[in-house]
Design a protein around this motif. Structure first.
Motif, mmCIF file in Angstrom:
data_model
loop_
_atom_site.group_PDB
_atom_site.id
_atom_site.type_symbol
_atom_site.label_atom_id
_atom_site.label_comp_id
_atom_site.label_asym_id
_atom_site.label_seq_id
_atom_site.Cartn_x
_atom_site.Cartn_y
_atom_site.Cartn_z
ATOM 1 N N LYS A 1 0.832 -1.215 0.000
ATOM 2 C CA LYS A 1 0.000 0.000 0.000
ATOM 3 C C LYS A 1 0.859 1.254 0.000
ATOM 4 N N GLU A 2 1.878 1.285 0.818
ATOM 5 C CA GLU A 2 2.742 2.460 0.888
ATOM 6 C C GLU A 2 3.416 2.728 -0.451
ATOM 7 N N ARG A 3 3.800 1.670 -1.163
ATOM 8 C CA ARG A 3 4.458 1.831 -2.468
ATOM 9 C C ARG A 3 3.514 2.478 -3.477
ATOM 10 N N PHE A 4 2.291 1.933 -3.619
ATOM 11 C CA PHE A 4 1.413 2.497 -4.653
ATOM 12 C C PHE A 4 0.773 3.812 -4.225
ATOM 13 N N MET A 5 0.514 3.995 -2.945
ATOM 14 C CA MET A 5 -0.087 5.256 -2.512
ATOM 15 C C MET A 5 0.887 6.425 -2.675
ATOM 16 N N ALA A 6 2.187 6.181 -2.518
ATOM 17 C CA ALA A 6 3.175 7.240 -2.738
ATOM 18 C C ALA A 6 3.087 7.740 -4.175
ATOM 19 N N VAL A 7 2.893 6.840 -5.111
ATOM 20 C CA VAL A 7 2.770 7.219 -6.518
ATOM 21 C C VAL A 7 1.445 7.932 -6.760
ATOM 22 N N ILE A 8 0.368 7.362 -6.240
ATOM 23 C CA ILE A 8 -0.970 7.927 -6.459
ATOM 24 C C ILE A 8 -1.069 9.340 -5.899
ATOM 25 N N ARG A 9 -0.581 9.539 -4.701
ATOM 26 C CA ARG A 9 -0.699 10.859 -4.064
ATOM 27 C C ARG A 9 0.111 11.936 -4.793
ATOM 28 N N ASN A 10 1.125 11.542 -5.544
ATOM 29 C CA ASN A 10 1.957 12.510 -6.263
ATOM 30 C C ASN A 10 1.589 12.650 -7.735
ATOM 31 N N THR A 11 0.580 11.932 -8.180
ATOM 32 C CA THR A 11 0.162 11.981 -9.573
ATOM 33 C C THR A 11 -1.032 12.914 -9.717
ATOM 34 N N LEU A 12 -0.893 13.929 -10.525
ATOM 35 C CA LEU A 12 -1.981 14.869 -10.812
ATOM 36 C C LEU A 12 -2.635 15.431 -9.550
ATOM 37 N N SER A 13 -1.829 15.739 -8.561
ATOM 38 C CA SER A 13 -2.380 16.233 -7.297
ATOM 39 C C SER A 13 -3.146 17.541 -7.459
ATOM 40 N N ASP A 14 -2.886 18.278 -8.551
ATOM 41 C CA ASP A 14 -3.643 19.503 -8.773
ATOM 42 C C ASP A 14 -4.991 19.237 -9.440
ATOM 43 N N SER A 15 -5.203 18.001 -9.938
ATOM 44 C CA SER A 15 -6.444 17.644 -10.625
ATOM 45 C C SER A 15 -7.281 16.605 -9.890
ATOM 46 N N VAL A 16 -6.647 15.871 -8.967
ATOM 47 C CA VAL A 16 -7.329 14.757 -8.305
ATOM 48 C C VAL A 16 -7.225 14.900 -6.794
ATOM 49 N N GLU A 17 -8.371 14.798 -6.138
ATOM 50 C CA GLU A 17 -8.409 14.774 -4.674
ATOM 51 C C GLU A 17 -8.603 13.323 -4.247
ATOM 52 N N ILE A 18 -7.725 12.830 -3.379
ATOM 53 C CA ILE A 18 -7.784 11.455 -2.904
ATOM 54 C C ILE A 18 -8.576 11.396 -1.600
ATOM 55 N N VAL A 19 -9.545 10.491 -1.549
ATOM 56 C CA VAL A 19 -10.267 10.212 -0.307
ATOM 57 C C VAL A 19 -9.912 8.775 0.058
ATOM 58 N N ASP A 20 -9.187 8.613 1.169
ATOM 59 C CA ASP A 20 -8.737 7.278 1.569
ATOM 60 C C ASP A 20 -9.589 6.750 2.721
ATOM 61 N N ILE A 21 -9.222 5.578 3.202
ATOM 62 C CA ILE A 21 -9.973 4.944 4.294
ATOM 63 C C ILE A 21 -9.082 4.746 5.524
ATOM 64 N N ASP A 22 -8.035 5.553 5.632
ATOM 65 C CA ASP A 22 -7.083 5.414 6.735
ATOM 66 C C ASP A 22 -7.745 5.568 8.104
ATOM 67 N N ASP A 23 -8.825 6.329 8.172
ATOM 68 C CA ASP A 23 -9.500 6.554 9.449
ATOM 69 C C ASP A 23 -10.540 5.479 9.778
ATOM 70 N N ILE A 24 -10.757 4.551 8.855
ATOM 71 C CA ILE A 24 -11.776 3.523 9.063
ATOM 72 C C ILE A 24 -11.153 2.141 9.250
ATOM 73 N N SER A 25 -10.267 1.764 8.344
ATOM 74 C CA SER A 25 -9.703 0.412 8.340
ATOM 75 C C SER A 25 -8.287 0.406 8.900
ATOM 76 N N GLU A 26 -7.930 -0.709 9.523
ATOM 77 C CA GLU A 26 -6.579 -0.871 10.048
ATOM 78 C C GLU A 26 -5.564 -0.643 8.934
ATOM 79 N N ASN A 27 -4.651 0.285 9.155
ATOM 80 C CA ASN A 27 -3.627 0.662 8.172
ATOM 81 C C ASN A 27 -4.213 1.154 6.856
#
Length: 140
Positions: free
Chosen positions: A27-53
């Motif tokens: 997860k850390e590997r792909f999320m690092a890429v996702i969060r840095n891709t088109l950050s000015d065009s895409v807002e990421i909504v994750d589940i870090d506050d709901i699911s373990e890790n």
């Protein structure tokens, strides 16, 4: 005129009995890429506050994940597989929406070998897409 950001719901999944440590590493590997891709065009909504890790595998969490994504007004759903994944969880979340759904998983590190099957991501994605079809979910 300001360009509207696309709101992307991201719900990584793992198989309940497989290694959480390895799933987090993936997860850390792909999320690092996702969060840095088109950050000015895409807002990421994750589940870090709901699911373990921030990785879903428990059916009991799916309702809260769906509610969070609905409240955020997501435009699309991304379900990356950290390992084999939980196909029922993926289907429960995806079937809560009529939005574009992308299923993805990293290539397994030991395909076609006599050693342990590792994460077995590809097989899990096949299983999940079969269940998604049964639920009437269109995916890529």
């Amino acid at each position: 005129m300001q360009k509207k950001k696309i709101i992307l719901g991201v719900a990584p999944t793992k198989r309940s009995f497989l290694s959480m440590e390895e799933a987090v590493r993936q997860k850390e590997r792909f999320m690092a890429v996702i969060r840095n891709t088109l950050s000015d065009s895409v807002e990421i909504v994750d589940i870090d506050d709901i699911s373990e890790n921030g990785i879903c595998w428990n059916m009991d969490e799916t309702r809260r994940i769906i509610e969070k994504f609905r409240t955020a007004g997501i435009d699309a759903l991304f379900i990356p597989f950290c390992d084999f994944g939980e196909e029922q969880v993926a289907a429960a979340i995806a079937s809560g929406f009529h939005l574009p759904v992308l299923i993805w998983g990293a290539r397994d590190e030991r395909p076609n070998s006599d050693t342990s099957r590792g994460r077995d991501t590809q097989c899990g994605m096949f299983a999940a897409t079969k269940v998604l079809r049964r639920h009437g979910v269109t995916y890529s």
